[in-house]
Structures are given as C-alpha cells and as structure tokens.
Design a protein around this motif. Structure first.
Motif, PDB file in Angstrom:
ATOM      1  N   LEU A 261       0.829  -1.205   0.000  1.00 32.07           N
ATOM      2  CA  LEU A 261       0.000   0.000   0.000  1.00 32.07           C
ATOM      3  C   LEU A 261       0.867   1.261   0.000  1.00 32.07           C
ATOM      4  N   ALA A 262       1.915   1.245   0.813  1.00 30.67           N
ATOM      5  CA  ALA A 262       2.830   2.395   0.871  1.00 30.67           C
ATOM      6  C   ALA A 262       3.544   2.578  -0.462  1.00 30.67           C
ATOM      7  N   TYR A 263       3.936   1.477  -1.092  1.00 28.39           N
ATOM      8  CA  TYR A 263       4.625   1.520  -2.383  1.00 28.39           C
ATOM      9  C   TYR A 263       3.723   2.133  -3.452  1.00 28.39           C
ATOM     10  N   ILE A 264       2.487   1.686  -3.523  1.00 26.14           N
ATOM     11  CA  ILE A 264       1.540   2.217  -4.514  1.00 26.14           C
ATOM     12  C   ILE A 264       1.258   3.691  -4.257  1.00 26.14           C
ATOM     13  N   SER A 265       1.196   4.074  -2.975  1.00 22.35           N
ATOM     14  CA  SER A 265       0.871   5.464  -2.629  1.00 22.35           C
ATOM     15  C   SER A 265       1.915   6.445  -3.156  1.00 22.35           C
ATOM     16  N   LEU A 266       3.179   5.986  -3.315  1.00 24.04           N
ATOM     17  CA  LEU A 266       4.223   6.862  -3.853  1.00 24.04           C
ATOM     18  C   LEU A 266       3.853   7.338  -5.254  1.00 24.04           C
ATOM     19  N   TYR A 267       3.367   6.412  -6.066  1.00 27.16           N
ATOM     20  CA  TYR A 267       2.959   6.763  -7.432  1.00 27.16           C
ATOM     21  C   TYR A 267       1.692   7.613  -7.418  1.00 27.16           C
ATOM     22  N   ARG A 268       0.770   7.302  -6.511  1.00 26.59           N
ATOM     23  CA  ARG A 268      -0.475   8.073  -6.430  1.00 26.59           C
ATOM     24  C   ARG A 268      -0.197   9.525  -6.027  1.00 26.59           C
TER      25      ARG A 268
ATOM     26  N   ILE B 148      -7.731   5.666 -10.735  1.00 25.52           N
ATOM     27  CA  ILE B 148      -7.759   4.440  -9.915  1.00 25.52           C
ATOM     28  C   ILE B 148      -8.967   3.585 -10.288  1.00 25.52           C
ATOM     29  N   LEU B 149     -10.119   4.228 -10.486  1.00 29.74           N
ATOM     30  CA  LEU B 149     -11.337   3.503 -10.857  1.00 29.74           C
ATOM     31  C   LEU B 149     -11.177   2.815 -12.203  1.00 29.74           C
ATOM     32  N   ILE B 150     -10.632   3.540 -13.179  1.00 28.23           N
ATOM     33  CA  ILE B 150     -10.421   2.954 -14.509  1.00 28.23           C
ATOM     34  C   ILE B 150      -9.422   1.802 -14.438  1.00 28.23           C
ATOM     35  N   GLY B 151      -8.395   1.965 -13.597  1.00 31.67           N
ATOM     36  CA  GLY B 151      -7.411   0.895 -13.434  1.00 31.67           C
ATOM     37  C   GLY B 151      -8.032  -0.382 -12.907  1.00 31.67           C
ATOM     38  N   ARG B 152      -8.964  -0.237 -11.981  1.00 36.93           N
ATOM     39  CA  ARG B 152      -9.638  -1.419 -11.430  1.00 36.93           C
ATOM     40  C   ARG B 152     -10.535  -2.082 -12.476  1.00 36.93           C
TER      41      ARG B 152
END
Length: 444
Positions: free
Chosen positions: A405-412, A428-432
């Motif tokens: 979660l922390a890793y993904i948050s860096l990109y977000r 994020i919605l489109i990615g899902r």
C-alpha cells in the motif's frame, strides 16, 4: 513577461512545470516552458513493469503537450545541446522523424530563470561490450525493446518444446540452454531486484496466452551485484530478506561479482567466470549526460552532476537552478543528496517555491533539506518490503500488504501532484475496471 524554462520532464521536472504553470503561467505572470526529448512522461520506477508487459506504457504515459495545455505552461520537444548564459538562452538540436527527415529545426529558447532537471542513466563504467550487448532500462523505449526480446525468447522456448514433442531433435531457434530462458541482470539496486521478481510474474501468465507450458522453473534469472549485498541503500536486514525472497522464487543471486566484459550471449566476471544468458540487462550505477559540460562553464563534479547551493541555484549562476539526479548538493553530514525519486520531487517543491519567491521580490530563499522518508522495493505480486522513516534516527521495517500500500501510494502522490485528487480517483477507478477488461500482460 519573464520566461521560466525547465529542461527535463521527469518526475521532478514535470511536477515543477505543473506547479509553476498554476502559480505563474495561468495568471500571465510568466511564460513557463518545459523541454523534453520525448513526447510523453512515464514515472521511471514503473519501467521494470513496462519491460515485462505488466504495465501498458501507452495507458499510463502523460502527454506533455496535453498536460501543458491543461496546466498553464508550454511544451517544446527537443534535446538540449548547450547553454549561453551571457545571452540567456538554451539551444536545442533538431527533431528528426522516423525516416531521418528534420521535423523541427534547431532552436534557441530564451530564459530569465532556467531549471535543469535532465535526470540520470545507468553507468556501464565503460565496461567492454556492455553498450553493444546489454539493454539499459532508462526509458520506455528501452523497456519496450526488452519486452519484445523477452517475448521472442519465450516463443522460441515454446516452439522448441513443441518440436521436441513431435520428435524433432533439433530446432533452428536455439537458446543458450535449451530447457530454460536465461536472463541476466547486472545491478542489485531497486531496478534489478524488482525486474527479477517481475519476470517470474510474467512467466506465470504467459502460458495462458498461447506460449505453451511455461512454468517458473523454465526461467533462469541471474541477478549480479558487484557489492557484497543487494539494495545497499536499505538496511541490511531488508537486503537479506529480499535476497531470501528472490532465491525462493528461483533467482540466482551473485553478489561480490564484478563484470569485466559482455559478449553476445555471456558476461565475463573479474574472477574469470562466465555467465551465459539469452538476454542481458545493465541496471548498475548512475551517470549524468556529458552534455552538462556544454553548459557554459557551470561547475560539475566527476560524474557530471551540476554543483548547486542549498537554494538549488547553481554555484556560479543564480538564474540557473538544478534539481533531481543531475544536481550535486552536500548535506550537513557531508554526504550528497542521493539520486532518488523522492529527492527529485522534494527539490521540485522547494525550487518552485523559490522561483515564486523571486517573482514576489523576496530576497531570502528557502534552503533545501532532504528528508529521507525510507525506501520500498516491490517483488511483483509476491511481496513488498522496505522501511519508512519515523523520526530523525529511527525507521520502521514493513512488508506485505502494508508495504504494498505504501509503495503504490508513492505513485499516487506523484499523480496527484500532476492531475489533482479528483482525476487521480478516476484513474484508480479505470485501473480497477481494466483488470477485468484488459489481459494481465501486454503482448505486443
């Protein structure tokens, strides 16, 4: 109206252009120009995912022109050749088309304030044969080249197996070792480690897309590091944990191994050994383009980084700033600011604030202080490990879902600085949704 020119559209450069576009460009207080040799921006830590096909670069890439139009700045495509500080302009070489014809002629872009954010590349240390026989993962183009070669190797492997099943003893499409796809990666930093793990994730999915019976033991990945351990920037306990995870996946880790030469299908080591491979990647070291030596006498260090003061202004010219990997700044403890993504984005923030302060007539500029927030490394879908800084001298080791979660948050956070919270929510919605619509791997 004054001109602010930013050279380099990496994470720091694009975030800075976006910030200044909102603060000054949209309000007609300055003409903000971003220069980059490419037409699109892709977050560099994602290149290992592009290389394995896990990420479609065309989906995640940001168009410089479209982004500039929406955020109050202008974009010029081209590569910087030199700087004329006396007349205050940067010179760009022509832009050539796919057939070698000149699309855009050489230009001179005037500036009142100039920010250099040209990033860095892997350093082959002039090792014989590396430039000719190894792939570097410094750009989306190089990552796609790796992906195409990887898919070709798995296709050859699949065809060899199919021929064997129908009684053919020999195949014209031979691999270094017939029963495996052999990939060697030089460099035990984040790129090398993450690519090693991502390759096993890709192999896991390929058998579902017509590549035959591919198992994890059909892939031999060798990760080579000249130092005595992987991830030297991380605590030793995390380095050891990462090595154990990789070896469990099947990665052959070779530390304290220096490469002295690369040939078509092998790497030679200092101790006289040879590492056979069908595909070789060089992800070691850091170097800055020698173009900085053409920047009209600006001070550079031995790896061509630009020397800057704590205000991020170059030591010899207060109208020229440098941020990111190309900037050399000593911290209070005598160590240089590390060439890492978080340093580039922190520099972009301070540089932007200082340029706005100059427009407001302020004399005192904000000094840059690097705040190490820790480091994380993702081993694809298998696990994520790292440490986050909790105080000046303390850090917390995390792994698993929390670390992921922390890793993904860096990109977000990077996306939020570019697009704002609402648009990132839509991304994020489109990615899902794409998880159900698109295949797991990009196969072209």
């Amino acid at each position: 109206m004054k001109n602010i020119v930013i050279v380099g559209g990496g994470a720091g450069g694009l975030e800075l252009a976006t910030f200044l576009g909102h603060k000054l460009g949209k309000k007609q207080k300055a003409n903000v120009v971003l220069i980059d040799r490419n037409q699109t921006h892709l977050w560099k830590p994602l290149l290992h995912e592009v290389a394995t096909g896990v990420l479609d670069s065309e989906t995640d890439a940001v168009s410089f022109r479209a982004h500039a139009y929406n955020h109050g700045f202008n974009f010029e495509q081209g590569s910087i050749v030199r700087i004329d500080r006396a007349n205050k302009y940067v010179e760009l070489e022509p832009v050539y088309g796919s057939e070698g014809d000149v699309i855009v002629v050489a230009r001179r872009i005037p500036y009142d304030y100039l920010v250099l954010s040209i990033g860095s590349k892997s350093n082959d240390f002039n090792t014989k044969g590396v430039a000719e026989n190894c792939i570097f993962l410094d750009s989306p183009e190089q990552a796609l080249r790796f992906q195409h070669k990887m898919l070709e190797l798995f296709l050859k492997f699949s065809e060899n197996n199919a021929l064997a099943e129908i009684g053919e003893d020999e195949s014209k499409q031979t691999l270094v070792q017939e029963d495996k796809v052999n990939i060697a990666i030089v460099g035990g930093g984040a790129t090398g480690v993450e690519l090693s793990a991502e390759l096993f994730n890709a192999a896991k999915h390929l058998s579902s897309y017509g590549y035959g019976k591919i198992r994890s033991d059909c892939l031999q990945v060798t990760l080579i590091e000249a130092g005595d351990r992987l991830l030297p920037a991380l605590p030793e306990r995390i380095s050891n944990a990462v090595r154990m995870e990789l070896e469990e996946l099947g990665v052959r880790v070779k530390t304290s191994t220096m490469i002295t030469e690369a040939s078509t299908n092998s790497l030679l080591t200092k101790d006289g050994g040879e590492i056979k491979a069908d595909l070789m990647v060089w992800a070691a070291g850091v170097r800055i383009s020698t173009v900085t030596q053409q920047f009209d006498g600006l001070a550079v260090n031995r790896i061509n980084q630009l020397c800057v003061k704590d205000t991020l202004q170059t030591t010899l010219d207060d109208s020229v700033f440098a941020i990111g990997d190309c900037a050399f700044l000593l911290q209070k403890d005598g160590t240089p600011v590390p060439p890492r993504g978080q340093a580039a984005t922190q520099m972009a923030t301070v540089c932007g604030q200082n340029i706005v302060a100059l427009f407001e007539g302020k004399v005192e500029l904000k000094p840059f202080v690097f705040r190490d927030k820790g480091s994380l490394v993702s081993l694809s879908k298998f696990t994520t490990l790292g440490n986050i800084t909790t105080g000046k001298k303390s850090s917390l080791t995390i792994e698993g879902n929390l670390a992921r979660l922390a890793y993904i948050s860096l990109y977000r956070v990077h996306q939020q600085r570019l697009h704002g919270c609402f648009k990132v929510g839509l991304i994020i919605l489109i990615g899902r949704l794409n998880r159900f619509i698109r295949p797991s791997l990009k196969l072209y």
